[in-house]
Design an enzyme around this catalytic site. Structure first.
Site, PDB file in Angstrom:
ATOM      1  CG  ASN A  44     -16.977 -61.595 -10.354  1.00 39.79           C
ATOM      2  OD1 ASN A  44     -18.134 -61.852 -10.052  1.00 39.79           O
ATOM      3  ND2 ASN A  44     -15.966 -61.819  -9.537  1.00 39.79           N
ATOM      4  CD  GLU A  46     -12.570 -64.818  -9.725  1.00 39.93           C
ATOM      5  OE1 GLU A  46     -12.248 -65.938  -9.270  1.00 39.93           O
ATOM      6  OE2 GLU A  46     -12.636 -63.783  -9.031  1.00 39.93           O
ATOM      7  CB  CYS A  55     -14.991 -56.433 -13.833  1.00 40.46           C
ATOM      8  SG  CYS A  55     -13.338 -56.243 -13.161  1.00 40.46           S
ATOM      9  CD  GLU A  57     -17.904 -53.333 -11.978  1.00 40.85           C
ATOM     10  OE1 GLU A  57     -17.514 -54.500 -12.242  1.00 40.85           O
ATOM     11  OE2 GLU A  57     -17.530 -52.717 -10.971  1.00 40.85           O
ATOM     12  CB  CYS A  89     -11.453 -52.112 -11.314  1.00 43.57           C
ATOM     13  SG  CYS A  89     -11.715 -52.689 -13.007  1.00 43.57           S
ATOM     14  CB  CYS A  92     -15.110 -51.438 -14.782  1.00 41.18           C
ATOM     15  SG  CYS A  92     -14.895 -53.237 -14.890  1.00 41.18           S
TER      16      CYS A  92
HETATM   17  N1  THU Z   1     -14.223 -57.387  -9.800  1.00 43.51           N
HETATM   18  C1  THU Z   1     -15.353 -56.962 -10.443  1.00 43.51           C
HETATM   19  O1  THU Z   1     -16.138 -57.779 -10.963  1.00 43.51           O
HETATM   20  N2  THU Z   1     -15.579 -55.626 -10.525  1.00 43.51           N
HETATM   21  C2  THU Z   1     -14.747 -54.660 -10.022  1.00 43.51           C
HETATM   22  O2  THU Z   1     -14.996 -53.473 -10.213  1.00 43.51           O
HETATM   23  C3  THU Z   1     -13.549 -55.058  -9.289  1.00 43.51           C
HETATM   24  C4  THU Z   1     -13.268 -56.503  -9.196  1.00 43.51           C
HETATM   25  C5  THU Z   1     -13.968 -58.837  -9.708  1.00 43.51           C
HETATM   26  C6  THU Z   1     -12.799 -59.314 -10.499  1.00 43.51           C
HETATM   27  C7  THU Z   1     -12.408 -60.575  -9.740  1.00 43.51           C
HETATM   28  O3  THU Z   1     -13.176 -61.666 -10.232  1.00 43.51           O
HETATM   29  C8  THU Z   1     -12.835 -60.293  -8.311  1.00 43.51           C
HETATM   30  O4  THU Z   1     -13.708 -59.177  -8.372  1.00 43.51           O
HETATM   31  C9  THU Z   1     -11.691 -59.989  -7.360  1.00 43.51           C
HETATM   32  O5  THU Z   1     -10.883 -58.990  -7.862  1.00 43.51           O
END
Ligand code: THU
Length: 132
Positions: A44, A46, A55, A57, A89, A92
């Site tokens: 991920n 941000e 994310c 994935e 999520c 994804c």
């Molecule tokens: N996140 C992912 O990388 N994958 C997911 O399936 C759900 C959430 C990340 C996004 C964000 O940087 C952190 O987790 C908190 O939501």
């Protein structure tokens, strides 16, 4: 879990160490295996403008497309985070299903690794016929 699944989960774990997650501090890693036999990872990433976050994935799937081209097809996706449950999520799931509706998706759930097919995780994905 068989050896191949364990190896893919380990790659996802290692990818999570690269996460850029200064805001949530929730580091996620993903590793995908393609029909062509390639393995690609993502984490991920941000942003100060939170909604721009990508994310793990999707980062991994996009890396696979970049490496193999538009014909890339997913057979396996593994997700890791230091948490009891990390199902992908909704966004994804839509992206994974585009490239592999039958792909096996491995993720921690209640502290154990669960395996579900992408089309089980998202039974009615949005589809659009590409213009011909
Ligand atoms: N996140 C992912 O990388 N994958 C997911 O399936 C759900 C959430 C990340 C996004 C964000 O940087 C952190 O987790 C908190 O939501």
């Amino acid at each position: 879990m068989d050896v191949a699944d364990e190896a893919l989960m380990e790659m996802a774990r290692r990818a999570s160490e690269s996460a850029y997650a200064p805001y949530s501090r929730f580091r996620v890693g993903a590793a995908v295996r393609t029909l062509a036999g390639g393995v690609y990872t993502g984490c991920n990433v941000e942003n100060a403008s939170y909604g721009l976050t990508c994310c793990a994935e999707r980062s991994a799937v996009f890396a696979a497309v970049a490496a193999e081209g538009p014909g890339m097809r997913l057979v396996e996706v593994a997700v890791h985070a230091a948490a009891h449950s990390v199902p992908p999520c909704g966004a994804c799931r839509q992206v994974i299903a585009e490239f592999g509706p039958q792909a096996r998706v491995l993720f921690p759930s209640g502290g154990v690794v669960t395996v579900m097919r992408a089309d089980e995780l998202l039974p009615a994905r949005f589809e659009l016929d590409p213009p011909g």
